[in-house]
Design an enzyme around this catalytic site. Structure first.
Site, PDB file in Angstrom:
ATOM      1  N   LYS A  60       5.905   8.503   4.422  1.00 19.95           N
ATOM      2  CA  LYS A  60       5.683   9.867   4.984  1.00 19.95           C
ATOM      3  C   LYS A  60       4.908   9.987   6.293  1.00 19.95           C
ATOM      4  O   LYS A  60       5.231  10.429   7.296  1.00 19.95           O
ATOM      5  CB  LYS A  60       4.882  10.781   4.097  1.00 19.95           C
ATOM      6  CG  LYS A  60       5.659  11.466   3.076  1.00 19.95           C
ATOM      7  CD  LYS A  60       4.745  12.322   2.397  1.00 19.95           C
ATOM      8  CE  LYS A  60       3.614  11.893   2.014  1.00 19.95           C
ATOM      9  NZ  LYS A  60       2.471  13.053   1.631  1.00 19.95           N
ATOM     10  N   ARG A  64      -0.214  20.507  -2.402  1.00 19.68           N
ATOM     11  CA  ARG A  64      -0.411  19.411  -3.281  1.00 19.68           C
ATOM     12  C   ARG A  64       0.109  19.893  -4.664  1.00 19.68           C
ATOM     13  O   ARG A  64       0.673  19.035  -5.504  1.00 19.68           O
ATOM     14  CB  ARG A  64      -1.539  18.850  -3.542  1.00 19.68           C
ATOM     15  CG  ARG A  64      -2.075  17.813  -2.286  1.00 19.68           C
ATOM     16  CD  ARG A  64      -3.229  17.177  -2.513  1.00 19.68           C
ATOM     17  NE  ARG A  64      -3.559  16.266  -1.364  1.00 19.68           N
ATOM     18  CZ  ARG A  64      -3.163  14.940  -1.136  1.00 19.68           C
ATOM     19  NH1 ARG A  64      -2.235  14.446  -1.734  1.00 19.68           N
ATOM     20  NH2 ARG A  64      -3.496  14.540   0.061  1.00 19.68           N
ATOM     21  N   ARG A  86       0.787  -5.826  -0.188  1.00 19.45           N
ATOM     22  CA  ARG A  86       0.179  -5.870   1.021  1.00 19.45           C
ATOM     23  C   ARG A  86      -1.032  -6.707   0.985  1.00 19.45           C
ATOM     24  O   ARG A  86      -1.591  -6.775  -0.186  1.00 19.45           O
ATOM     25  CB  ARG A  86      -0.317  -4.206   1.443  1.00 19.45           C
ATOM     26  CG  ARG A  86       0.786  -3.551   1.813  1.00 19.45           C
ATOM     27  CD  ARG A  86       0.048  -1.938   1.735  1.00 19.45           C
ATOM     28  NE  ARG A  86       0.906  -1.201   2.024  1.00 19.45           N
ATOM     29  CZ  ARG A  86       0.727   0.400   2.166  1.00 19.45           C
ATOM     30  NH1 ARG A  86      -0.439   0.796   1.819  1.00 19.45           N
ATOM     31  NH2 ARG A  86       1.683   1.218   2.428  1.00 19.45           N
ATOM     32  N   ARG A 128      -6.445  -4.834  -1.178  1.00 28.96           N
ATOM     33  CA  ARG A 128      -7.366  -3.833  -1.246  1.00 28.96           C
ATOM     34  C   ARG A 128      -7.181  -3.231  -2.474  1.00 28.96           C
ATOM     35  O   ARG A 128      -6.131  -3.199  -3.333  1.00 28.96           O
ATOM     36  CB  ARG A 128      -6.842  -2.715  -0.100  1.00 28.96           C
ATOM     37  CG  ARG A 128      -7.076  -3.417   1.299  1.00 28.96           C
ATOM     38  CD  ARG A 128      -6.952  -2.532   2.224  1.00 28.96           C
ATOM     39  NE  ARG A 128      -5.309  -1.774   2.088  1.00 28.96           N
ATOM     40  CZ  ARG A 128      -4.926  -0.848   2.960  1.00 28.96           C
ATOM     41  NH1 ARG A 128      -5.542  -0.464   4.144  1.00 28.96           N
ATOM     42  NH2 ARG A 128      -3.595  -0.544   2.765  1.00 28.96           N
ATOM     43  N   ARG A 183      -1.928   6.349  -8.913  1.00 23.33           N
ATOM     44  CA  ARG A 183      -1.467   7.261  -7.875  1.00 23.33           C
ATOM     45  C   ARG A 183      -0.170   8.140  -8.133  1.00 23.33           C
ATOM     46  O   ARG A 183      -0.107   9.271  -7.925  1.00 23.33           O
ATOM     47  CB  ARG A 183      -1.872   6.588  -6.537  1.00 23.33           C
ATOM     48  CG  ARG A 183      -2.977   6.197  -6.235  1.00 23.33           C
ATOM     49  CD  ARG A 183      -3.275   5.587  -4.836  1.00 23.33           C
ATOM     50  NE  ARG A 183      -3.051   6.481  -3.738  1.00 23.33           N
ATOM     51  CZ  ARG A 183      -2.469   6.006  -2.412  1.00 23.33           C
ATOM     52  NH1 ARG A 183      -2.614   4.683  -2.377  1.00 23.33           N
ATOM     53  NH2 ARG A 183      -2.340   6.918  -1.644  1.00 23.33           N
TER      54      ARG A 183
END
Length: 211
Positions: free
Chosen positions: A13, A88, A123, A156, A167
């Site tokens: 996004k 949200r 990542r 991370r 999430r």
């Protein structure tokens, strides 16, 4: 153009928001940035938010929505805006409507959970120099080692698969119902996220041109 951006974390996004913002010359507004600005500027709603933050409590919807309204009344929003990260939940969307904030569209970037987990959990970052890599899309020359400073690469906490899945679960439970809310209002636009950012961008801009 008054736009709400929807999409799961990791769906890309933010990148699309930057591109849309530049093309249409409208600001991208995130809840976090709005709250920080309201606190810094000492606005009425900012002071209310501060009282909750100082007490270690969540800032309630009515205060967040008040901060959103303050921000949308600023001059740079006269020609439109992009709301990223707000609303949200359905109650926040209803409150936005009740405040008389009319949007042109809610754009949802659609990416499968499995692809998001692959994108985010792949990542890697160098804690020594800040360089970033990906196990599939941007591999270091030597596995697990930074090209720039030869330090060991790390993952991370936010990118660990378990964290990503948590999430995503929160998104599906709390935020995804907004798609039905805006679909019922005739304002939902969906774009299938592609592997290449430029391909997603082409689909996004094509969809927005029809508003």
């Amino acid at each position: 153009m008054k736009l709400i951006l929807l999409g799961a974390p990791g769906a890309g996004k933010g990148t699309q928001a930057e591109i849309i913002s530049e093309k249409y010359n409208i600001p991208t507004i995130s809840t976090g940035n709005m709250i920080r600005a309201a606190l810094k500027n000492g606005t009425e709603m900012g002071l209310k938010a501060k009282s909750y933050i100082d007490a270690g409590a969540l800032v309630p919807d009515e205060v967040v929505i008040g901060i959103v309204k303050e921000r949308l009344n600023e001059d740079d929003c006269k020609n439109g805006f992009i709301l990223d990260g707000f609303p949200r939940t359905i109650p926040q969307a209803e409150a936005l409507d009740n405040m008389g904030v009319e949007i042109d569209a809610a754009l949802s970037i659609e990416v499968a959970d499995s692809e998001i987990v692959k994108r985010m959990s792949g990542r890697r970052v160098c804690l020594a120099c800040g360089a970033s890599y990906h196990t599939e899309y941007k591999k270091p020359l030597k596995d697990g080692i930074c090209n720039v400073c030869s330090a060991e690469l790390s993952i991370r906490k936010d990118d660990e698969p378990e964290t990503v899945l948590n999430r995503l679960n929160v998104y599906h439970e709390q935020t995804e119902p907004l798609k039905d809310y805006y679909r019922a209002a005739g304002k939902l636009i969906t774009v299938e996220g592609q592997e290449e950012v430029k391909d997603t961008t082409a689909l996004t801009l094509a969809a927005l041109s029809e508003i």
